[in-house]
Enzyme design. Sequence first.
Site, PDB file in Angstrom:
ATOM      1  N   LYS A 174      41.512  63.128  13.570  1.00  0.00           N
ATOM      2  CA  LYS A 174      42.455  62.320  12.807  1.00  0.00           C
ATOM      3  C   LYS A 174      41.766  61.996  11.491  1.00  0.00           C
ATOM      4  O   LYS A 174      40.786  61.256  11.456  1.00  0.00           O
ATOM      5  CB  LYS A 174      42.824  61.040  13.553  1.00  0.00           C
ATOM      6  CG  LYS A 174      43.733  60.114  12.739  1.00  0.00           C
ATOM      7  CD  LYS A 174      44.019  58.808  13.465  1.00  0.00           C
ATOM      8  CE  LYS A 174      44.851  57.865  12.593  1.00  0.00           C
ATOM      9  NZ  LYS A 174      45.128  56.578  13.261  1.00  0.00           N
ATOM     10  N   ILE A 205      49.194  61.518  12.988  1.00  0.00           N
ATOM     11  CA  ILE A 205      49.190  60.266  13.742  1.00  0.00           C
ATOM     12  C   ILE A 205      49.685  59.197  12.783  1.00  0.00           C
ATOM     13  O   ILE A 205      49.001  58.823  11.839  1.00  0.00           O
ATOM     14  CB  ILE A 205      47.803  59.955  14.313  1.00  0.00           C
ATOM     15  CG1 ILE A 205      47.405  61.041  15.319  1.00  0.00           C
ATOM     16  CG2 ILE A 205      47.802  58.580  14.999  1.00  0.00           C
ATOM     17  CD1 ILE A 205      46.057  60.830  15.981  1.00  0.00           C
ATOM     18  N   TYR A 265      38.251  60.369  15.323  1.00  0.00           N
ATOM     19  CA  TYR A 265      38.990  59.574  14.328  1.00  0.00           C
ATOM     20  C   TYR A 265      38.056  59.230  13.182  1.00  0.00           C
ATOM     21  O   TYR A 265      37.109  58.470  13.350  1.00  0.00           O
ATOM     22  CB  TYR A 265      39.537  58.324  15.022  1.00  0.00           C
ATOM     23  CG  TYR A 265      40.346  57.384  14.168  1.00  0.00           C
ATOM     24  CD1 TYR A 265      40.672  57.658  12.842  1.00  0.00           C
ATOM     25  CD2 TYR A 265      40.817  56.180  14.705  1.00  0.00           C
ATOM     26  CE1 TYR A 265      41.426  56.782  12.077  1.00  0.00           C
ATOM     27  CE2 TYR A 265      41.575  55.296  13.952  1.00  0.00           C
ATOM     28  CZ  TYR A 265      41.865  55.606  12.637  1.00  0.00           C
ATOM     29  OH  TYR A 265      42.607  54.726  11.887  1.00  0.00           O
TER      30      TYR A 265
END
Length: 291
Positions: free
Chosen positions: A162, A202, A134
């Site tokens: 992400k 996401i 992330y």
Amino acid sequence: MARFEGVYVAIVTPFTASYEVDYKRLTELCDWLITQGVHGLVPTGSLGEYATMSNEERAKVVETVIAAAAGRVPVVVGSASPSTQQAVAWVRHAKESGAAGVMALPPINYRPLEHEVIAHYEALNTVGLPIIAYNNPHDYKIDLTPDLLATLSKFENVVAVKEFSGDIRRVHDILAKTDLEVMIGVDDLALEGPLFGATGWISGVPNALPKEGVELFNLAREGKVKEASELYRHLLPLFHYDAIPQLVQSIKYMMELADFPVGPTRPPRLPLPEADYQAIKKAFEYAVNRK
């Protein structure tokens, strides 16, 4: 085929009026999102207010979401923690509970050197669960650049990123320099991301408007730019709220407007000024009244 393909909702955590986790409502939320067509669920992220939970609450939230999904969609668990040891423990818990993967930030309470970032992901990698790294350089102290991601991608279980930098050029660079799947991590690039190679998203606002989120992402993946752009322009004023510090209050209010209330946010997050709610309501009405 991408392992984490489509719209994965970073789900909010419902609370009662007395700030207790509402596990029954959480189960209902998971079921509703799945029936609306989302492709995956992501509990205990920032939007899920993981930082306000006890260890017992956090574990039960993860277990509740996995049980509610019941194998219908994958569940990817947020593993952010103050220490690498704690993050490894949450990855291990996710694996033991039946999660499909984890969404893993770099160290969050410290500005790490590059070799420390690498060591952090190396430790998570040892658990044996697929990892979505992330990248959120706005809220945390490290930027997972395409070059750094190229190094992390050498770990067997680091399979995706992400991407939350807000720079669409990053998608191109990551795809050129790594073999990672790219999942757009900010809602106001939900059109541009899939047009330029992101295979997942996401998402935040689809907590309230899941059907619209799935429709948008599918249109973009199919290259239907005209249809996707028309929908996107109506959703974009709402999507901007996913990229501000008050995203949790904002999205929970959107869910109230969508007739799926999930209770308050936990302090230190307090109700927003009334003018903010009025602005969100105006944007919501613009999103749902497109004809």
